[in-house]
Design a protein around this motif. Structure first.
Motif, PDB file in Angstrom:
ATOM      1  N   MET A  72       4.125  -1.340   7.142  1.00  0.00           N
ATOM      2  CA  MET A  72       3.738  -2.386   6.193  1.00  0.00           C
ATOM      3  C   MET A  72       4.805  -2.505   5.106  1.00  0.00           C
ATOM      4  SD  MET A  72       0.280  -2.710   3.891  1.00  0.00           S
ATOM      5  CE  MET A  72      -0.698  -3.048   5.363  1.00  0.00           C
ATOM      6  N   GLU A 108     -13.835  -2.704   3.751  1.00  0.00           N
ATOM      7  CA  GLU A 108     -13.986  -3.990   4.439  1.00  0.00           C
ATOM      8  C   GLU A 108     -12.773  -4.310   5.305  1.00  0.00           C
ATOM      9  OE1 GLU A 108     -14.706  -8.740   3.376  1.00  0.00           O
ATOM     10  OE2 GLU A 108     -14.489  -7.236   1.791  1.00  0.00           O
ATOM     11  N   ASP A 109     -11.572  -4.222   4.713  1.00  0.00           N
ATOM     12  CA  ASP A 109     -10.330  -4.509   5.431  1.00  0.00           C
ATOM     13  C   ASP A 109      -9.323  -3.432   5.036  1.00  0.00           C
ATOM     14  OD1 ASP A 109      -8.043  -5.441   6.608  1.00  0.00           O
ATOM     15  OD2 ASP A 109      -8.219  -7.490   5.861  1.00  0.00           O
ATOM     16  N   LEU A 111      -6.384  -2.701   6.121  1.00  0.00           N
ATOM     17  CA  LEU A 111      -4.994  -3.134   5.981  1.00  0.00           C
ATOM     18  C   LEU A 111      -4.743  -3.744   4.604  1.00  0.00           C
ATOM     19  CD1 LEU A 111      -4.377  -4.745   9.493  1.00  0.00           C
ATOM     20  CD2 LEU A 111      -3.554  -2.534   8.671  1.00  0.00           C
ATOM     21  N   GLN A 112      -5.609  -4.644   4.175  1.00  0.00           N
ATOM     22  CA  GLN A 112      -5.475  -5.269   2.869  1.00  0.00           C
ATOM     23  C   GLN A 112      -5.655  -4.244   1.748  1.00  0.00           C
ATOM     24  OE1 GLN A 112      -4.438  -8.173   2.189  1.00  0.00           O
ATOM     25  NE2 GLN A 112      -4.909  -8.412   0.014  1.00  0.00           N
ATOM     26  N   ALA A 113      -6.600  -3.340   1.920  1.00  0.00           N
ATOM     27  CA  ALA A 113      -6.836  -2.329   0.892  1.00  0.00           C
ATOM     28  C   ALA A 113      -5.639  -1.399   0.746  1.00  0.00           C
ATOM     29  CB  ALA A 113      -8.091  -1.521   1.240  1.00  0.00           C
ATOM     30  N   THR A 114      -5.051  -1.002   1.853  1.00  0.00           N
ATOM     31  CA  THR A 114      -3.879  -0.123   1.788  1.00  0.00           C
ATOM     32  C   THR A 114      -2.690  -0.834   1.160  1.00  0.00           C
ATOM     33  OG1 THR A 114      -4.657   1.004   3.780  1.00  0.00           O
ATOM     34  CG2 THR A 114      -2.364   1.347   3.150  1.00  0.00           C
ATOM     35  N   SER A 115      -2.506  -2.115   1.468  1.00  0.00           N
ATOM     36  CA  SER A 115      -1.409  -2.879   0.879  1.00  0.00           C
ATOM     37  C   SER A 115      -1.551  -2.992  -0.634  1.00  0.00           C
ATOM     38  CB  SER A 115      -1.351  -4.272   1.515  1.00  0.00           C
ATOM     39  OG  SER A 115      -0.359  -5.069   0.909  1.00  0.00           O
ATOM     40  N   GLN A 116      -2.732  -3.325  -1.121  1.00  0.00           N
ATOM     41  CA  GLN A 116      -2.937  -3.448  -2.562  1.00  0.00           C
ATOM     42  C   GLN A 116      -2.787  -2.107  -3.265  1.00  0.00           C
ATOM     43  OE1 GLN A 116      -3.292  -6.307  -4.241  1.00  0.00           O
ATOM     44  NE2 GLN A 116      -3.093  -7.422  -2.312  1.00  0.00           N
ATOM     45  N   GLN A 119       0.915  -1.242  -3.636  1.00  0.00           N
ATOM     46  CA  GLN A 119       1.597  -1.990  -4.700  1.00  0.00           C
ATOM     47  C   GLN A 119       1.304  -1.401  -6.077  1.00  0.00           C
ATOM     48  OE1 GLN A 119       1.009  -6.305  -4.349  1.00  0.00           O
ATOM     49  NE2 GLN A 119       0.637  -6.075  -2.169  1.00  0.00           N
TER      50      GLN A 119
END
Length: 269
Positions: A72, A108-109, A111-116, A119
């Motif tokens: 990612m 919930e998601d 992938l999105q949680a790990t990305s945020q 950052q």
């Protein structure tokens, strides 16, 4: 009655076709890197796979989870370092799902949680260090960010294996300032090295002079060697060095003659 009797075989065929379709749809094939999180009437049942599994239609639902490592790219972040320098930093993280149940149920998601989370962690960790540490100790920063992400994503069933800071972009003013600093540092090193060389050379010259003073003929050999080196360069002018003892004798002789001439002569009575 006749239309109903005529439609009976077609209805039976439709029901049979539906049963066969539901039976076939109950079979699922999961690849080696996939797992299926199965829910029974909305409640977690078990994690199945890989290979051929059976999911009962209507009363069971399955969610596929990929267990392969995900690469990612963390978007570029504006960071202010501890010494108040604004930089733009981006990174890349490597992680994989190790617990499919947690990855589906606890977040919930993922992938999105790990990305945020990556950052925000990148900004907070880099903001605690100076610019020089960002540029010189990048491996240490990678390890710190990786440990923080790994501990926080453990509840999501995710293992962060590696974090790499790719670019640290500076504005033009800061780049010129760093260039001037590097130039000044190299100038300082050159002066220190030159001074150290002069110190070592002076020490060696004192030792050489002490050795030559023990044997008078050694000075003569040095004179001859110097003349040989000068003559080999095809010079039209040759400087012949004179011994300092000879020059001191001439100077003392001139001084004694000068003193004798300056004294007044006694007049005859």
């Amino acid at each position: 009655m006749e239309p109903l009797l005529q439609s009976g075989p077609m209805f039976a065929f439709a029901v049979l076709f539906l049963i066969v379709a539901l039976f076939i749809s109950a079979f699922k094939i999961l690849r080696e890197y996939e797992r299926g999180v199965v829910f029974l009437l909305g409640r977690f049942y078990k994690v199945k796979g890989p290979g051929l599994i059976i999911v009962i239609p209507i009363i069971q639902q399955m969610v596929r989870v990929d267990l392969r490592t995900v690469v990612m790219d963390v978007p570029t972040q504006d960071v202010i370092s501890r010494d108040n320098v604004s930089v733009r930093v981006n990174a890349v993280i490597y992680f994989r799902v190790i617990d499919a149940q947690k990855a589906i149920i606890n977040v919930e998601d993922f992938l999105q949680a790990t990305s945020q989370l990556a950052q925000t962690t990148l900004r907070s960790v880099l903001g605690q260090h100076d610019l020089d540490e960002m540029l010189a100790n990048r491996e240490m920063l990678n390890t710190d960010i990786q440990n923080i992400l790994d501990s926080r994503t453990d509840g999501w069933g995710i293992k962060v294996s590696n974090v790499e800071i790719k670019h640290v972009d500076l504005n033009e003013t800061m780049v010129r300032a760093i260039a001037r600093q590097a130039e000044a540092e190299r100038t300082r090193r050159a002066k220190v090295i030159h001074a150290s060389g002069e110190m070592e050379a002076s020490t060696k010259l004192v030792e050489a002079a002490s050795k030559l003073a023990q044997e008078p003929n050694a000075i003569l050999l040095r004179y001859l060697q110097t003349l040989t080196e000068i003559a080999s360069e095809k010079n039209s002018t040759i400087l012949f060095p004179l011994p300092m003892d000879l020059l001191e004798g001439v100077m003392q002789k001139s001084k004694s003659d000068g003193d004798a001439s300056s004294q007044p002569k006694d007049s005859d009575d």
